[in-house]
Design an enzyme around this catalytic site. Structure first.
Site, PDB file in Angstrom:
ATOM      1  N   ASP A 285      56.371  38.662  90.306  1.00  0.00           N
ATOM      2  CA  ASP A 285      57.284  39.333  91.222  1.00  0.00           C
ATOM      3  C   ASP A 285      56.432  39.906  92.368  1.00  0.00           C
ATOM      4  O   ASP A 285      55.194  39.890  92.327  1.00  0.00           O
ATOM      5  CB  ASP A 285      58.117  40.414  90.510  1.00  0.00           C
ATOM      6  CG  ASP A 285      59.406  40.729  91.279  1.00  0.00           C
ATOM      7  OD1 ASP A 285      59.519  40.355  92.461  1.00  0.00           O
ATOM      8  OD2 ASP A 285      60.310  41.364  90.688  1.00  0.00           O
TER       9      ASP A 285
HETATM   10  C1  NOJ Z   1      61.418  41.822  94.099  1.00  0.00           C
HETATM   11  C2  NOJ Z   1      62.555  41.645  93.155  1.00  0.00           C
HETATM   12  O1  NOJ Z   1      62.277  42.316  91.945  1.00  0.00           O
HETATM   13  C3  NOJ Z   1      62.881  40.212  92.825  1.00  0.00           C
HETATM   14  O2  NOJ Z   1      64.095  40.170  92.123  1.00  0.00           O
HETATM   15  C4  NOJ Z   1      62.960  39.381  94.074  1.00  0.00           C
HETATM   16  O3  NOJ Z   1      63.269  38.050  93.732  1.00  0.00           O
HETATM   17  C5  NOJ Z   1      61.645  39.472  94.820  1.00  0.00           C
HETATM   18  N1  NOJ Z   1      61.391  40.848  95.177  1.00  0.00           N
HETATM   19  C6  NOJ Z   1      61.627  38.610  96.068  1.00  0.00           C
HETATM   20  O4  NOJ Z   1      62.447  39.139  97.023  1.00  0.00           O
END
Ligand code: NOJ
Length: 739
Positions: A285
């Site tokens: 993430d």
């Molecule tokens: C952080 C988030 O937790 C995740 O769900 C998301 O896909 C990513 N950022 C990318 O934007």
């Protein structure tokens, strides 16, 4: 010949020359091995790097530094970039101006729609309609791929029993059985039958794992649970999506058993690859790799990169840890060349499966973008699915409204198009929302029949609008009060310590109810709320979630009875925060609360044990009657099975859809079992007076669980089966099973 054209020709020749002994998509594309032989260490690392594009008022843009990195082959993947034109320009740099011409992968958060926005996922799951959710995902895939995207960071498979956590809005609720059906449906919808089809989108199973169980409901917080609980209640939806063919997985931010998921080899290797046979790639993430320094698990960002890739993390989203340190880590032997190559191979094979080596521009289509986006069909589908996702929590006859009666519409949210879209709205724009709830009610009722007053905002203490709202109520025959949360109060980084309706909205409801006019409350929110104080004042309560582009019309459809509500809660609504966590698959305990006056039983002194609204609850404008449960036999053994059936009758005056739910209880186990556990459901549409038999199969798989020795399977003994229209409204029968 210009350099770029020359490179394009060379690249095409190299790829074409590789004998196509295996089809693209087999995840062992022969072109990948050939290519890898030619790649430098820098170029390999580049394929494991994912950087964001910036989004400015004029559209997407890339920092010059990133463009230079793409050119140098040091950044092979981009997210947050879309539109056919823009992605083509970026792709041209990768294809024409890098040494090997390896295409970029473009990712984006297409969570509940791309341009046509569907209800938030918690709302979608309340439809209990995986087929419709699959179709919504397919529409999202068609719209997103036309804008040049290859990859969505969805489905979000996080089970959650934590209403404080803002991201409960992004998932399918509390139940692993329903959650699995939905995560598989979304995966099928995105990826279709053939990933190389330019209208299909690579799915990403997230946030792996157990992100939905942060302590105290605070986003990004510590997660800790037994392996048994993890496997039984949290892992199934991720697994279902992997089994449905998802070819990427995103690790979650949280730690689990003391190890951040980002470098958790138990999750990333033992379970995901060895047990589930996952063949795609894993991405971190956003800055998840570097965050391991804050977790206190890595000494510095280089160390974090080492830990991550060695644990099975293939791609680094935005940390730049791989970008900055992976080359050195490989050269110094801290990361083996084999480990690096495996990760690179996985990423390239997915690019091959997407068809990018055949045509890197196949997903950039200005023509499709113009003609297949926000179409009338897409919007019509969004409208019907939004109506299907709404849950009628209570109704004393206030709803449906009659066209022609005088209605006072009250609440700031009634007049907001923006909030309808929710917080993860893809490329959805407020300009594409044709009607607020107020607009739609005006259209349905006739403008002369509607008077609007804001009353109050969703937040704050300002009561100055109350008196106009009360005047409006006095002049009407019914009140529609639209209240809830600002849409930014759900989603990432939106935890709350109080799950009541914010601001002075509840107070306004009480004042409106005191006028004596029936008040229909429409709720816009992204989590289970504590509605205990509000319920007595509402003639009816409709949970509308954040219903998307067509949500205004969908609310009006349900309010006026053009659509009979059929949604059922996919998550329990507690009486108050003190009951949390509360969910339908609770255990019995050694002291179940059975005697009303008992003290030393598992109970609260100040509230009942039961939630305000149970899992599976949802009313209709008609009524359904259930026959007793009939079993085809009183017992079965081994690989055999029985059926459990009920006859459901529509006993009301209008057509309606009922979701018939089956729950199981294993009375004695080698480890204790839930008092009820969802094991089947079916939606049935019935005309007034119509009856239908609904039959569920029960076999060894239905009864299986992680036994004391952690093997998965059933145990001999006595069972109960419950069938009904909500987890707390069931008929039951008993049977036995012999192993
Ligand atoms: C952080 C988030 O937790 C995740 O769900 C998301 O896909 C990513 N950022 C990318 O934007």
């Amino acid at each position: 010949m210009k350099r770029s054209l020359f490179l394009l020709v060379v690249t095409a020749v190299v790829f074409a020359a590789c004998a196509r002994t295996q089809e693209a998509g087999s995840l062992n594309d022969p072109r990948v091995d050939k290519l890898m032989k030619r790649m430098t260490l820098d170029e390999k690392v580049g394929q494991l790097v994912l950087f964001t594009s910036d989004w400015t008022v004029t559209g997407p843009s890339m920092r010059q530094g990133y463009i230079d990195d793409i050119r140098a082959g040091r950044c092979g993947n981009i997210f947050n970039a879309y539109t056919a034109d823009y992605t083509r320009k970026m792709q041209e740099i990768a294809v024409n101006e890098t040494r090997l011409g390896i295409p970029l992968l473009f990712g984006y958060d297409v969570i509940h729609g791309f341009r046509t926005i569907f209800p938030i996922n918690l709302g979608l799951s309340s439809s209990w309609d995986p087929q419709a959710i699959e179709e919504a995902s397919r529409i999202a895939a068609r719209e997103a791929t036309a804008a040049g995207l290859h990859w969505t960071f969805s489905p979000m498979c996080d089970i959650s029993v934590e209403p404080r956590w803002g991201r409960i809005s992004e998932g399918a609720g509390e139940d692993p059985f329903l959650g699995s059906a939905i995560s598989a449906a979304m995966t099928r919808g995105y990826q279709g039958e053939d990933l190389s089809d330019p209208a299909t989108l690579l799915a990403c199973v997230k946030h792996y794992a157990a992100y939905g169980a942060p302590q105290a409901g605070r986003d990004y917080n510590t997660v800790d649970m037994s392996e048994r609980w993890l496997r039984e209640f949290y892992l199934p939806p991720y697994k279902a999506a992997v089994e449905a063919g998802a070819l990427s997985v995103m690790a979650s931010f949280n730690e689990l058993d003391g190890v951040p998921a980002t470098a958790n080899s138990f999750l990333l290797k033992d379970v995901l690859r060895d047990e589930w046979g996952f063949k795609g790639f894993v991405v971190s993430d956003y800055t998840g790799i570097n965050e391991m320094v804050c977790h206190g698990y890595a000494a510095d960002e280089a160390d974090a990169g080492r830990l991550a890739i060695n644990a099975g993390m293939d791609m680094d989203m935005q940390s730049a840890s791989y970008f900055n340190y992976l080359k050195d880590l490989v050269q110094s032997g801290k990361v083996s060349r084999h480990t690096l190559d495996e990760s690179v191979r996985r990423v390239l094979n997915v690019k091959a499966a997407l068809g990018l080596f055949d045509d890197p521009y196949k997903y950039c289509s200005p023509e499709r973008e113009a003609t297949e986006t926000l179409t009338e069909e897409n919007k019509a589908f969004a409208r019907s699915l939004a109506a299907e996702s709404m849950v009628l929590l209570s109704n004393d006859g206030t709803l449906p409204l009659r066209k022609g009666e005088k209605i006072a519409v009250i609440g700031a949210l009634a007049d907001s198009k923006d909030d309808l879209l929710g917080s993860w709205r893809g490329a959805g724009e407020v300009q594409s929302v044709p009607a607020s709830i107020l607009d739609a009610i005006r259209e349905a009722a006739g403008p002369g029949n509607v008077v609007y007053a804001e009353g109050c905002k969703e937040m704050g203490e300002d009561r100055s609008g109350f008196s106009r709202a009360l005047t409006a109520a006095y002049g009407a025959s019914k009140v529609v009060l639209v209240i809830g949360e600002d849409c930014q109060w759900s989603g990432e980084a939106a935890s709350r310590s109080d799950i009541r309706i914010p601001g002075v909205q509840s107070e306004l409801l009480q004042k409106l109810a005191a006028t004596g006019k029936p008040v229909a409350v429409v709720l816009l929110n992204g989590r289970p709320l504590d509605l205990s104080e509000d319920l007595p004042y509402a003639g009816a309560m409709l949970e509308a979630w954040f219903p998307g582009t067509m949500g205004g019309y969908a609310v009006a459809d349900v309010l006026f009875g053009d659509v009979n509500p059929s949604g059922k809660l996919s998550v329990t609504f507690p009486r108050n925060l003190g009951q949390v966590p509360i969910y339908h698959y609770a255990k019995n305990t050694g002291r179940p609360y059975v005697h009303p006056e008992a003290k030393y039983e598992s109970r609260y002194l100040d509230v009942p044990n039961e939630p305000l609204f149970a899992f599976g609850h949802g009313l209709s404008y008609t009524s359904f009657e259930y026959s007793p449960v009939e079993l085809s036999a009183a017992s079965f053994s081994g690989e055999g099975g029985i059926t459990a059936s009920v006859t459901v009758t529509n006993t009301g005056e209008v057509e309606g859809t009922e979701t018939v739910q089956m729950y199981i209880r294993d009375l004695v186990g080698s480890v204790t079992r839930p008092v009820k556990q969802l094991k089947g459901f079916e939606r049935v549409r019935l005309a007034p007076g119509e009856s239908r038999e609904v039959v569920f199969d029960i076999d060894a798989a239905t009864l299986s669980f992680y036994r004391a020795d952690m093997t998965w399977g059933p145990e001999s003994g006595e069972f109960k089966v419950f069938i009904g229209g909500a987890s707390d409204k069931v008929n039951e029968a008993s049977f036995s099973y012999l192993d």
